[in-house]
Design a protein around this motif. Structure first.
Motif, PDB file in Angstrom:
ATOM      1  N   ARG A   1       0.816  -1.106   0.112  1.00  0.00           N
ATOM      2  CA  ARG A   1      -0.127   0.192   0.125  1.00  0.00           C
ATOM      3  C   ARG A   1       0.762   1.253   0.046  1.00  0.00           C
ATOM      4  O   ARG A   1       0.590   2.127  -0.532  1.00  0.00           O
ATOM      5  CB  ARG A   1      -1.012   0.121   1.045  1.00  0.00           C
ATOM      6  N   ALA A   2       1.990   1.090   0.739  1.00  0.00           N
ATOM      7  CA  ALA A   2       2.703   2.447   0.729  1.00  0.00           C
ATOM      8  C   ALA A   2       3.455   2.680  -0.433  1.00  0.00           C
ATOM      9  O   ALA A   2       3.616   3.596  -1.051  1.00  0.00           O
ATOM     10  CB  ALA A   2       4.041   2.026   1.860  1.00  0.00           C
ATOM     11  N   ARG A   3       4.101   1.596  -1.171  1.00  0.00           N
ATOM     12  CA  ARG A   3       4.343   1.631  -2.408  1.00  0.00           C
ATOM     13  C   ARG A   3       3.350   2.255  -3.435  1.00  0.00           C
ATOM     14  O   ARG A   3       3.860   3.054  -4.345  1.00  0.00           O
ATOM     15  CB  ARG A   3       5.033   0.365  -2.950  1.00  0.00           C
ATOM     16  N   ALA A   4       2.212   1.800  -3.513  1.00  0.00           N
ATOM     17  CA  ALA A   4       1.162   2.068  -4.221  1.00  0.00           C
ATOM     18  C   ALA A   4       0.980   3.469  -4.179  1.00  0.00           C
ATOM     19  O   ALA A   4       0.495   4.241  -5.314  1.00  0.00           O
ATOM     20  CB  ALA A   4      -0.058   1.383  -4.197  1.00  0.00           C
ATOM     21  N   ASP A   5       0.754   4.121  -3.054  1.00  0.00           N
ATOM     22  CA  ASP A   5       0.690   5.323  -2.549  1.00  0.00           C
ATOM     23  C   ASP A   5       1.688   6.383  -3.310  1.00  0.00           C
ATOM     24  O   ASP A   5       1.123   7.328  -3.938  1.00  0.00           O
ATOM     25  CB  ASP A   5       0.253   5.777  -1.181  1.00  0.00           C
ATOM     26  N   ALA A   6       2.815   5.932  -3.168  1.00  0.00           N
ATOM     27  CA  ALA A   6       3.855   6.739  -3.647  1.00  0.00           C
ATOM     28  C   ALA A   6       3.934   6.744  -5.183  1.00  0.00           C
ATOM     29  O   ALA A   6       4.226   7.751  -5.818  1.00  0.00           O
ATOM     30  CB  ALA A   6       5.228   6.376  -3.188  1.00  0.00           C
ATOM     31  N   LYS A   7       3.465   5.798  -5.856  1.00  0.00           N
ATOM     32  CA  LYS A   7       3.465   5.492  -7.384  1.00  0.00           C
ATOM     33  C   LYS A   7       2.252   6.288  -7.694  1.00  0.00           C
ATOM     34  O   LYS A   7       2.413   7.181  -8.894  1.00  0.00           O
ATOM     35  CB  LYS A   7       3.376   4.212  -7.682  1.00  0.00           C
ATOM     36  N   GLU A   8       1.070   6.257  -7.136  1.00  0.00           N
ATOM     37  CA  GLU A   8       0.040   7.264  -7.572  1.00  0.00           C
ATOM     38  C   GLU A   8       0.417   8.614  -7.535  1.00  0.00           C
ATOM     39  O   GLU A   8       0.056   9.577  -8.584  1.00  0.00           O
ATOM     40  CB  GLU A   8      -1.243   6.871  -6.791  1.00  0.00           C
ATOM     41  N   ARG A   9       1.165   8.991  -6.685  1.00  0.00           N
ATOM     42  CA  ARG A   9       1.661  10.349  -6.485  1.00  0.00           C
ATOM     43  C   ARG A   9       2.544  10.942  -7.409  1.00  0.00           C
ATOM     44  O   ARG A   9       2.259  11.917  -8.289  1.00  0.00           O
ATOM     45  CB  ARG A   9       2.241  10.575  -5.062  1.00  0.00           C
ATOM     46  N   LEU A  10       3.512   9.860  -8.035  1.00  0.00           N
ATOM     47  CA  LEU A  10       4.266  10.056  -9.129  1.00  0.00           C
ATOM     48  C   LEU A  10       3.643  10.339 -10.254  1.00  0.00           C
ATOM     49  O   LEU A  10       3.677  11.032 -11.025  1.00  0.00           O
ATOM     50  CB  LEU A  10       5.329   8.832  -8.936  1.00  0.00           C
ATOM     51  N   VAL A  11       2.665   9.394 -10.502  1.00  0.00           N
ATOM     52  CA  VAL A  11       1.808   9.522 -11.846  1.00  0.00           C
ATOM     53  C   VAL A  11       1.133  10.793 -12.079  1.00  0.00           C
ATOM     54  O   VAL A  11       1.014  11.567 -12.979  1.00  0.00           O
ATOM     55  CB  VAL A  11       0.890   8.256 -11.808  1.00  0.00           C
TER      56      VAL A  11
END
Length: 844
Positions: A448-458
């Motif tokens: 979940r932590a990885r997904a949140d950071a990736k969504e922010r990057l996108v």
């Protein structure tokens, strides 16, 4: 129509927001997530998406917005809490204070650039970002350190790409009054540039408890030409460079004097700061009556030189004519000739007195020197071995301290929360065994932590892509594709760094169809995010960047391969936080360290890299992937083809399958296991506090202790060392090791005694050390990993002035071993014999 003058209109800050100003004016906010929350609430788009300085946002924010926030109790409460935490942190004892007594009182850290935050654009790349992380780690550890740099009115350039993908540089003027800088009143320093007095004022930046002073020549005391001395970072040609480096080195020492600072250790971050050594010598000669040789010996132990380049082309060199023009006064005042000056920076292999090499000067004038990774240390010893022609390469006096990165600055808030929960509030400074707690973090929480950071990057990338397209004249209808650029569920690979040819940003483009298959795979898509700048004078770098931009503009893949313009710390933070894999493809061994991959570690990303820089010493198959380096290829093109193919093999057969191999809950458990191993094993090794502890214990404190000895008692030990060194130089031709013998001892297997006859000439036994060097032999009869054992005098030799030396050694296993005997100079005020450049090795 261009303005003839610019100025900043400052809003009136309500009293309720004064704590906010105090937080904004201390760059310690760069690693404080609660401070980031404050600035997002102040102006999210300006702070997070544009990377603007919070001090500038405060100064230019509308009065209506400021008044609204002043009336918001939750906002003012948070501002007060963050300010109170900052105030408390400035005085509390930390690691350095808790260690007890230390000979180190203060370090002066000189660097031409400092990358602390995007809001203070006084950096161009890795050297500056490393310097910024150095200051932040010093704050975290409570290290007494003061930093010296330059204030560049136009800083490093802002990047735009034109419609062809060609980089266009812009140099907007910076207003220090709208930044987190304070003017230092009543202090100006003067340096002489080609016979003309040039003055500089000081700006102070605070990084927690650390003070950074920036010298600024753009003041009314100077004429128009000299006001521009520090106009641009790495701007102009060789003469602009020497002028800036004189201001940094000479002006920096004078600034410390004016400030009343008395550091014991002077750390030169690359050769750009090297002229500080000449100013320190001048002060010792004029203020204390020392000779040049005495002043050099008195100042050298307190100087540390860090080299960051593994290639000779990366070193500043100045021709004799330029050195004479700018240092004629220095020579005249000290009674030295230009030849004396040129000898300090003489580059082996060049005609005497023609070229002044800044790295050569730094190494000659520093008591200690280091590279920034273990491999880089090896490369540096070979590259600079000509400065010590008699010394074996492995003994060249350059050590290595592997760089680290400041984890709180670069780590996403989601990953930081996991670390605080698993390891503790001070997780960046945790011991290696404490990091093992990350093994117990639930996979769903890590994912979940990885997904949140990736969504922010996108989201960030889509904003950047849209704005860049609009700036090129595209209509809103033409940029709607950016709304679907990148996929937060796809494997995301990042590549961001300076576009130098050896970094090979286009290595993957050697097989476009294979690349397309990866990008457009319907079931297991891969996407790439590129960023980076080419140096304005590097045309090949411009062409590489253009190739990436052209590929990123192709309609069928532009949603899977993007280039983000205007790379800076803000862009870098987003990338290292959101990417799953960090790609690094330099031509080995041209990467000094390469710290961007370290930042990815803390964010749960994995490294896919050539074994160069830091990855060479820390890689194991459990924590990432190593790209085979085809260094034996017949030419560079063949090598590029082979290594490009290796990248594709790793992606297709290992990286992509592992990422998309999912459990029933759609979580890639095997991938996350590799992430955890990377975090646990690499995290404590790549954090900047580990790096700075090494500097303190291995370099700063020994330098401070030796400096105190050499400068005490009226510099008597420095004077004595000069007398002894002169005697050594006269007597050394009479030193030799004419013969050695060995015999096997009968008191155990593999036990031998070695004796050597040593001719001392006019030296006494205390003037040298005789050593037995032994080790296993390779096919070329060279010793691998040789061990050094001191030998003791056991009697007179066969001739007058000879002595017999003996040592006993036990070889630990069977095999072929060898030995030699050497005599090296020895003096209680010389820490490393190699600095004296003399060795006598047994005759064969």
């Amino acid at each position: 129509m261009k303005a003839v003058q610019t100025f900043t209109v400052v809003s009136q800050l309500p009293p309720e927001l004064e704590p906010l100003r105090a937080v904004a004016m201390n760059l310690g906010w760069a690693d404080d997530e609660r401070a980031h929350d404050l600035f997002r609430r102040l102006d999210r788009e300006a702070f997070e998406l544009e990377g603007r300085d919070p001090a500038e946002i405060l100064a230019t924010e509308s009065q209506e917005q400021l008044d609204r926030l002043a009336a918001d109790a939750s906002f003012t409460s948070l501002a007060g809490a963050v300010h109170e935490e900052l105030r408390r942190s400035l005085d509390e004892p930390r690691w350095f204070q808790d260690r007890g007594a230390s000979p180190l009182q203060e370090v002066a850290y000189f660097s031409p650039e400092f990358g602390i935050a995007a809001a203070l654009p006084q950096y161009s790349g890795g050297l500056g970002v490393l310097a910024g992380d150095h200051l932040k780690a010093a704050n975290d550890l409570g290290l007494p350190l003061v930093a010296i740099g330059l204030f560049y009115r136009h800083g490093y350039f802002r990047q735009q790409l034109d419609v062809t993908g060609w980089q266009v540089e812009r140099f907007p003027r910076l207003d220090p009054r709208a930044m987190a800088l304070e003017a230092v009143p009543d202090i100006k320093v003067m340096v002489e540039l080609a016979g003309v007095p040039v003055y500089a004022r000081l700006w102070r930046a605070r990084v927690g408890r650390i003070e950074l002073y920036l010298l600024d020549t753009d003041i009314d005391d100077n004429d128009e030409v000299n006001r521009l001395t520090c106009d641009r970072l790495y701007g102009g040609g060789v003469e602009e460079r020497i002028r800036q480096e004189i201001v940094l080195g000479v002006g920096g020492i004078r600034a410390l004097e004016a400030l009343g600072r008395r550091p014991q250790v002077f750390h030169m971050n690359e050769g750009h700061a090297g002229f500080l050594a000449l100013e320190r010598i001048r002060c010792l000669m004029t203020d204390h009556g020392l000779s040049f040789s005495e002043a050099r010996e008195a100042s050298r132990p307190s100087a540390l030189f860090t080299t960051h380049t593994p290639v000779p082309a990366g070193i500043d060199r100045f021709p004799r004519e330029l050195m004479e023009r700018y240092f004629a006064g220095w020579c005249r005042d000290l009674g030295l000739t230009v030849d004396d000056l040129m000898a300090i920076g003489h580059e082996p292999g060049t005609p005497d007195g023609e070229v002044f090499n800044m790295a050569a000067m730094g190494l000659r004038m520093a008591g200690r020197a280091n590279g920034v990774a273990q491999l880089h240390g090896d490369v540096s010893r070979r590259m600079f071995s000509g400065l010590w022609p008699e010394i074996p390469v492995e003994d060249v006096p350059i050590t290595a301290v592997t760089n680290g990165v400041h984890a709180p600055t670069w780590t996403s808030p989601e990953m930081s929360a996991l670390y605080r929960k698993a390891i503790g509030p001070h997780w960046p400074e945790a011991e290696p065994e404490q990091w093992r707690a990350m093994d117990d973090v639930a996979d769903r929480d890590l994912w979940r932590a990885r997904a949140d950071a990736k969504e922010r990057l996108v989201g960030y990338a889509r904003h950047k892509l849209r704005q860049a397209a609009l700036d090129k004249g595209r209509t809103p209808a033409q940029v709607t594709w950016t709304d679907e650029a990148l996929d937060p569920n796809a494997l995301t690979i990042g590549f961001a760094r300076r576009f130098a040819t050896y970094k090979r940003a286009t290595l993957l483009f050697r097989d476009p169809e294979r690349l397309r298959r990866l990008l457009l795979d319907a079931d297991r898509p891969v996407q790439f995010v590129f960023a980076g700048k080419a140096h304005p004078a590097d045309e090949p770098g411009h062409h590489l960047l253009q190739q990436v931009a052209e590929m990123a503009s192709e309609i069928d893949i532009r949603h899977r391969l993007v280039f983000l313009e205007d790379y800076d710390i803000s862009v870098g933070r987003m990338l290292v936080q959101g990417c799953d894999v960090w790609l690094n493809t330099p031509l080995r061994p041209n990467e000094a360290c390469g710290t961007s991959g370290m930042k990815v570690v803390f964010n749960g990303g994995l490294n896919l890299s050539i074994l160069d820089g830091w990855w060479d010493e820390m890689y194991t198959p459990e924590v990432g992937w190593a790209i085979p380096s085809a260094e034996t290829a017949p030419d560079v093109e063949t090598r590029n083809d082979l290594e490009s193919s290796s990248v594709y093999e790793l992606l297709e057969r290992q990286v992509v399958p592992l990422y998309y191999r999912r459990a029933d809950n759609d979580i890639p458990t095997e991938w996350l296991a590799k992430v955890k191993r990377s975090v646990v094993r690499l995290g404590p090794q790549v954090e900047s506090t580990r790096m700075l502890r090494e500097y303190v214990e291995r370099l700063y404190e020994p330098a401070a202790e030796r400096a105190g000895q050499m400068m005490g008692d009226g510099f008597e030990r420095a004077r004595g060392l000069v007398r002894w060194t002169r005697h050594l130089e006269r007597a050394w031709p009479g030193v030799s090791v004419p013969s050695t013998t060995y015999q096997e001892l009968g008191d155990g297997p593999g036990r031998f005694a070695v004796e050597a006859q040593v001719a001392l000439g006019d030296l006494e036994p205390d003037d040298l050390t005789v050593e037995l060097v032994h080790g296993a032999i390779d096919l070329d009869e060279d010793m691998r990993d040789p061990q050094v054992v001191p030998m003791a005098v056991v009697g007179d030799g066969d001739h007058p002035g000879w002595r017999r030396y003996r040592a006993e050694v036990t070889f630990p296993r069977s095999g072929t071993f060898g030995y030699t005997v050497r005599a090296v100079p020895s003096h209680p005020d010389v820490d490393d014999y190699a600095q004296l450049g003399r060795v006598a090795i047994a005759q064969t």
